[in-house]
Scaffold this motif. Structure first.
Motif, PDB file in Angstrom:
ATOM      1  N   LEU A  67       9.704   3.670  -3.385  1.00  0.00           N
ATOM      2  CA  LEU A  67       8.647   2.778  -3.873  1.00  0.00           C
ATOM      3  C   LEU A  67       9.254   1.448  -4.318  1.00  0.00           C
ATOM      4  CD1 LEU A  67       5.618   2.550  -4.607  1.00  0.00           C
ATOM      5  CD2 LEU A  67       6.212   3.297  -6.897  1.00  0.00           C
ATOM      6  N   VAL A 104     -18.358  10.073  -1.078  1.00  0.00           N
ATOM      7  CA  VAL A 104     -18.984  11.398  -1.152  1.00  0.00           C
ATOM      8  C   VAL A 104     -18.149  12.317  -2.024  1.00  0.00           C
ATOM      9  CG1 VAL A 104     -19.522  13.484   0.158  1.00  0.00           C
ATOM     10  CG2 VAL A 104     -20.144  11.270   1.084  1.00  0.00           C
ATOM     11  N   ARG A 105     -16.851  12.342  -1.736  1.00  0.00           N
ATOM     12  CA  ARG A 105     -15.952  13.250  -2.441  1.00  0.00           C
ATOM     13  C   ARG A 105     -15.957  12.970  -3.943  1.00  0.00           C
ATOM     14  NH1 ARG A 105     -11.438  16.528  -1.226  1.00  0.00           N
ATOM     15  NH2 ARG A 105     -11.186  17.656  -3.168  1.00  0.00           N
ATOM     16  N   ILE A 148      -2.111  -8.181   0.242  1.00  0.00           N
ATOM     17  CA  ILE A 148      -2.825  -6.907   0.404  1.00  0.00           C
ATOM     18  C   ILE A 148      -2.294  -5.859  -0.557  1.00  0.00           C
ATOM     19  CG2 ILE A 148      -3.161  -4.940   1.943  1.00  0.00           C
ATOM     20  CD1 ILE A 148      -3.634  -6.639   4.151  1.00  0.00           C
ATOM     21  N   THR A 149      -0.953  -5.730  -0.618  1.00  0.00           N
ATOM     22  CA  THR A 149      -0.376  -4.680  -1.459  1.00  0.00           C
ATOM     23  C   THR A 149      -0.762  -4.880  -2.914  1.00  0.00           C
ATOM     24  OG1 THR A 149       1.477  -4.682   0.045  1.00  0.00           O
ATOM     25  CG2 THR A 149       1.743  -3.449  -1.978  1.00  0.00           C
ATOM     26  N   VAL A 192      -4.385  -3.876  -3.352  1.00  0.00           N
ATOM     27  CA  VAL A 192      -4.604  -2.432  -3.289  1.00  0.00           C
ATOM     28  C   VAL A 192      -4.046  -1.732  -4.522  1.00  0.00           C
ATOM     29  CG1 VAL A 192      -3.916  -0.359  -2.034  1.00  0.00           C
ATOM     30  CG2 VAL A 192      -4.710  -2.352  -0.781  1.00  0.00           C
ATOM     31  N   LEU A 193      -2.800  -2.098  -4.912  1.00  0.00           N
ATOM     32  CA  LEU A 193      -2.207  -1.456  -6.084  1.00  0.00           C
ATOM     33  C   LEU A 193      -3.010  -1.793  -7.334  1.00  0.00           C
ATOM     34  CD1 LEU A 193       1.656  -1.736  -5.551  1.00  0.00           C
ATOM     35  CD2 LEU A 193       0.114   0.146  -5.078  1.00  0.00           C
ATOM     36  N   SER A 208      -6.108   0.366  -7.346  1.00  0.00           N
ATOM     37  CA  SER A 208      -5.867   1.777  -7.672  1.00  0.00           C
ATOM     38  C   SER A 208      -5.531   1.940  -9.147  1.00  0.00           C
ATOM     39  CB  SER A 208      -4.737   2.394  -6.842  1.00  0.00           C
ATOM     40  OG  SER A 208      -4.442   1.663  -5.728  1.00  0.00           O
ATOM     41  N   ILE A 209      -4.805   0.965  -9.710  1.00  0.00           N
ATOM     42  CA  ILE A 209      -4.446   1.109 -11.127  1.00  0.00           C
ATOM     43  C   ILE A 209      -5.696   0.975 -11.998  1.00  0.00           C
ATOM     44  CG2 ILE A 209      -3.195   0.010 -13.025  1.00  0.00           C
ATOM     45  CD1 ILE A 209      -0.946  -0.548 -10.971  1.00  0.00           C
ATOM     46  N   ARG A 230      -7.623   4.211 -11.689  1.00  0.00           N
ATOM     47  CA  ARG A 230      -6.988   5.269 -12.445  1.00  0.00           C
ATOM     48  C   ARG A 230      -7.236   5.115 -13.945  1.00  0.00           C
ATOM     49  NH1 ARG A 230      -3.983   8.315  -9.208  1.00  0.00           N
ATOM     50  NH2 ARG A 230      -3.951   7.002  -7.379  1.00  0.00           N
ATOM     51  N   GLY A 279      -8.767   7.711 -16.396  1.00  0.00           N
ATOM     52  CA  GLY A 279      -7.836   8.124 -17.438  1.00  0.00           C
ATOM     53  C   GLY A 279      -8.518   8.109 -18.794  1.00  0.00           C
ATOM     54  N   GLU A 328     -10.682  11.143 -19.262  1.00  0.00           N
ATOM     55  CA  GLU A 328      -9.998  12.389 -19.609  1.00  0.00           C
ATOM     56  C   GLU A 328      -9.637  12.416 -21.090  1.00  0.00           C
ATOM     57  OE1 GLU A 328      -6.784  12.440 -16.870  1.00  0.00           O
ATOM     58  OE2 GLU A 328      -8.111  12.826 -15.200  1.00  0.00           O
ATOM     59  N   VAL A 332     -23.378  12.768   7.265  1.00  0.00           N
ATOM     60  CA  VAL A 332     -21.938  13.026   7.323  1.00  0.00           C
ATOM     61  C   VAL A 332     -21.619  13.938   8.504  1.00  0.00           C
ATOM     62  CG1 VAL A 332     -19.999  14.062   6.099  1.00  0.00           C
ATOM     63  CG2 VAL A 332     -21.641  12.678   4.854  1.00  0.00           C
ATOM     64  N   ARG A 360       3.189  11.597 -16.474  1.00  0.00           N
ATOM     65  CA  ARG A 360       2.058  10.880 -15.900  1.00  0.00           C
ATOM     66  C   ARG A 360       2.490   9.615 -15.168  1.00  0.00           C
ATOM     67  NH1 ARG A 360      -3.480  10.433 -15.808  1.00  0.00           N
ATOM     68  NH2 ARG A 360      -4.108   8.319 -16.308  1.00  0.00           N
ATOM     69  N   ILE A 397       1.921   9.026 -11.198  1.00  0.00           N
ATOM     70  CA  ILE A 397       1.128   7.899 -10.699  1.00  0.00           C
ATOM     71  C   ILE A 397       1.935   7.084  -9.702  1.00  0.00           C
ATOM     72  CG2 ILE A 397       0.090   5.700 -11.375  1.00  0.00           C
ATOM     73  CD1 ILE A 397      -0.932   7.030 -13.864  1.00  0.00           C
ATOM     74  N   ALA A 398       3.225   6.845 -10.023  1.00  0.00           N
ATOM     75  CA  ALA A 398       4.060   6.044  -9.131  1.00  0.00           C
ATOM     76  C   ALA A 398       4.136   6.686  -7.750  1.00  0.00           C
ATOM     77  CB  ALA A 398       5.459   5.887  -9.715  1.00  0.00           C
ATOM     78  N   LEU A 442       0.947   6.144  -6.003  1.00  0.00           N
ATOM     79  CA  LEU A 442       0.777   4.763  -5.539  1.00  0.00           C
ATOM     80  C   LEU A 442       1.377   4.585  -4.156  1.00  0.00           C
ATOM     81  CD1 LEU A 442       1.404   2.481  -8.641  1.00  0.00           C
ATOM     82  CD2 LEU A 442      -0.745   3.086  -7.553  1.00  0.00           C
ATOM     83  N   LEU A 443       2.475   5.330  -3.882  1.00  0.00           N
ATOM     84  CA  LEU A 443       3.055   5.295  -2.535  1.00  0.00           C
ATOM     85  C   LEU A 443       1.993   5.652  -1.496  1.00  0.00           C
ATOM     86  CD1 LEU A 443       6.552   7.022  -2.695  1.00  0.00           C
ATOM     87  CD2 LEU A 443       6.076   4.828  -1.678  1.00  0.00           C
ATOM     88  N   GLY A 484      -1.130   4.999  -1.714  1.00  0.00           N
ATOM     89  CA  GLY A 484      -2.145   3.969  -1.605  1.00  0.00           C
ATOM     90  C   GLY A 484      -1.706   2.755  -0.806  1.00  0.00           C
ATOM     91  N   ILE A 485      -0.403   2.590  -0.612  1.00  0.00           N
ATOM     92  CA  ILE A 485       0.082   1.413   0.112  1.00  0.00           C
ATOM     93  C   ILE A 485      -0.391   1.493   1.561  1.00  0.00           C
ATOM     94  CG2 ILE A 485       2.131   0.194   0.903  1.00  0.00           C
ATOM     95  CD1 ILE A 485       3.553   1.077  -1.597  1.00  0.00           C
ATOM     96  N   PRO A 486      -1.052   0.435   2.068  1.00  0.00           N
ATOM     97  CA  PRO A 486      -1.573   0.480   3.441  1.00  0.00           C
ATOM     98  C   PRO A 486      -0.463   0.682   4.452  1.00  0.00           C
ATOM     99  CG  PRO A 486      -2.399  -1.443   2.266  1.00  0.00           C
ATOM    100  CD  PRO A 486      -1.362  -0.825   1.400  1.00  0.00           C
ATOM    101  N   ILE A 518       1.892  -2.079   5.735  1.00  0.00           N
ATOM    102  CA  ILE A 518       2.997  -2.508   4.877  1.00  0.00           C
ATOM    103  C   ILE A 518       4.255  -1.704   5.227  1.00  0.00           C
ATOM    104  CG2 ILE A 518       3.739  -2.818   2.483  1.00  0.00           C
ATOM    105  CD1 ILE A 518       1.253  -4.416   3.281  1.00  0.00           C
TER     106      ILE A 518
END
Lengths: 283, 328
Positions: A33, A156-157, A262-263, A266-267, A270-271, A274, A278, A281, B41, B121, B125-126, B129-130, B132-134, B137
């Protein structure tokens, strides 16, 4: 006694070796990563300038920006989300509320999970056969439809999962004061599951904003500014694909910069997604 | 007086009835809308299957079964066979899984057994995240960073290391292009790693604490508990995660397209350029002229669809089994 001790020693040694290997594995995952993000930042940052966001994609060998590609990506992502989200939320609602124990739900859940991880290039082929071939030309609409098909299973999920987490006592309380089912769903279940459903939508945006394969032969690409939905439209991922494989240095630099944009998008999405769940929860 | 109150009651009854009817009507509309969306669906997947079969009809009726067993792919003479892309798809995915499974399980063990609680955690998450990277990339990174690195350092070393050893020397035969089957496999391994890790970690969490504690109680080491209790208990779930990763690897397009080299031939060496089903479609579809060419590419898509459908269905079936066990 000594054999017992040596057995104990060898078991401990084996344990130490295996656990070290596990730590190494985790290290490898994190290192990858770091390597990818490091390379992206290193190669992408040097190309970031106002021109990237204000100028069109250049002809070979010229300087320019990514404005039309960014615009196209945003437009097609928005249409994809606007079309896909309501269908996904409604289908998820059926599965968690009206048809929680019906046979249809079991089948739809199974098929939806398969759609969720189906190769996106297959979706591209499907939309090509469905829209591009009958219309006779590539179009932004076809690209947006392909993206919306990718949005549906994600939404949906998450919608189904999140609605299933809403305690039944809440629904029963709504029904007990005489509210019909759909009012209970709208004012109780949706409200309780809102952050989860929003998370699903954010994850869907994150997923489609980086998708290349389904756009290759639906929206194609366009070197110029175009806001005509019935014509080919540029998008960031397809532009990166084209520019990265070209021999021109300016194009390759723009590809890296686009990849960085893009990255980070996207990141970031997602953060945010989350952190939304989070908080749920923790509560 | 009574007449007035009776009239009021009956009008109240009427509005009440009307309201109930209106509620019932909206409820039915809403219910039907959700039901139709759920059915949509199913229709989508059915539509994908039908359109692929329709699109590939021309090629499949011309070449028949030999489409699967022919290596030649010649747009000029319009002679197409899918063997090379199928071979490339299976080889790259298999190697990717072989690499990713041990590492993924290792990370899952680390996260469930070894990792200090506060770090659990963030690291989880890290790794996610891998995922999620398109994929584009990974492709651009693979082409500009990873492939040159392999070409200049790793590949020449391996080639000289195995030089002269029968079998291995032809498996790792030069020249080191950098791009090729092995590079694609390594990139795929990185890409499926997060899927395998997160599912393995999830199924590890389903092991009842009392099972692990009783093993620890009779003096087992962490590794013995993992090997003898956790892994046997979750075997089906791990297999499901591996199959899910395999489904991803088989269908992965952009990352592979960058680094596979796009050569329609089967060579024994893993360093040689090859192609996969998805890479062939991505590279050639827009340039395909002639219906037969396009139809052959759609046939490739149909083959990929069938393979991934079977793999993903198996994966879901296995994961369902572990779900039903924990639910009981």
């Amino acid at each position: 006694m000594s054999t017992a001790q040596s057995l104990h020693q060898s078991r401990k040694r084996k344990n130490a070796v295996m656990m070290t290997l596990c730590v190494t594995a985790a290290g490898i995952g994190l290192a990858w990563l770091a390597l990818i993000l490091g390379a992206l930042l290193y190669k992408g940052l040097s190309g970031v300038s106002p021109a990237v966001f204000t100028e069109m994609t250049p002809p070979p060998g010229d300087a320019g920006g990514l404005l039309n590609a960014i615009y196209g990506s945003i437009i097609m992502t928005i249409i994809g989300i606007v079309v896909g989200t309501p269908i996904g939320v409604l289908a998820g609602t059926y599965m968690a509320e009206y048809g929680r124990f019906s046979r249809l739900t079991t089948i739809v859940r199974f098929i939806n999970d398969i759609l969720l991880s189906a190769p996106s290039i297959i979706i591209g082929l499907f939309v090509y056969e469905l829209l591009v071939r009958p219309m006779g030309h590539f179009s932004a609409i076809a690209g947006a439809v392909a993206l919306s098909i990718l949005v549906i299973p994600v939404v949906v999920r998450t919608t189904e999962d999140m609605l299933n987490l809403v305690p039944n006592a809440l629904r029963e309380a709504g029904t007990a004061i005489g509210a019909p089912r759909w009012v209970v769903i709208r004012s109780v279940a949706y409200r309780a599951a809102l952050s989860g459903i929003v998370t699903g939508i954010l994850l869907a945006i994150a997923r489609i904003s980086g998708e290349t394969a389904p756009l290759l032969f639906t929206a194609l690409n366009n070197q110029f500014w175009s806001s005509n939905l019935n014509a080919p439209m540029a998008s960031l991922p397809v532009t990166i694909f084209q520019f990265a494989l070209s021999p021109y240095e300016e194009w390759q630099q723009l590809a890296w910069t686009g990849a960085l944009i893009i990255t980070l998008t996207v990141l970031g999405l997602s953060i945010i997604a989350r952190s939304l769940t989070g908080r749920r929860e923790d509560r | 007086m009574t007449a007035v109150s009776e009239a009021a009651t009956s009008s109240a009854m009427r509005t009440r009835e009307a309201t109930v009817r209106r509620f019932a009507l909206t409820d039915m509309v809403f219910r039907t809308a959700t039901r139709l969306s759920a059915i949509l669906v199913l229709v989508l997947l059915g539509g994908v299957a039908i359109s692929l079969i329709a699109g590939s009809w021309e090629a499949l009726s011309k070449f028949g079964f030999s489409f699967l067993t022919t290596e030649s792919w010649n747009p000029v003479t319009e002679n197409f066979g899918a063997l090379a892309p199928i071979y490339g798809t299976i080889v790259t995915s298999a190697i990717a899984i072989l690499i990713a499974v041990p590492i993924g399980i290792g990370i899952a063990i680390f996260l469930t057994e070894l990792c200090p609680r506060p770090l659990r955690r963030p690291i989880g998450i890290a790794v996610e995240l891998l995922a999620g990277i398109p994929s584009i990339i990974y492709g651009i990174w693979g082409l500009f960073v990873f492939a040159p690195f392999l070409q200049t350092t790793v590949q020449p070393f391996i080639i000289s290391l195995f030089h002269g050893i029968p079998g291995l020397s032809s498996l790792f035969a030069g020249p080191p292009y950098g791009i090729g089957l092995l590079t694609s496999s390594l990139i795929l391994a990185i890409m499926v790693l997060p899927f395998i890790t997160s599912i393995t970690k999830d199924v590890f969490d389903t092991v009842p604490a009392v099972l692990k504690e009783s093993a620890y109680g009779i003096g087992c080491t962490t590794w013995e508990v993992t090997r003898r209790v956790t892994i046997p208990y979750t075997r089906v779930g791990i297999m499901g995660g591996v199959m899910l990763g395999l489904g991803r690897a088989l269908g992965e397009t952009m990352a592979v397209t960058f680094v596979i080299g796009n050569a329609h031939r089967i060579s024994a060496s893993l360093f040689a350029p090859g192609t996969t089903i998805s890479a062939t479609i991505a590279n050639e579809f827009t340039e395909a002229d002639g219906n037969l060419y396009t139809s052959s590419l759609v046939s490739l898509g149909l083959i990929l669809f069938i393979i991934t459908f079977i793999i993903l269905a198996l994966a879901r079936y296995m994961l369902l089994r572990i779900d039903s066990r924990t639910g009981a």
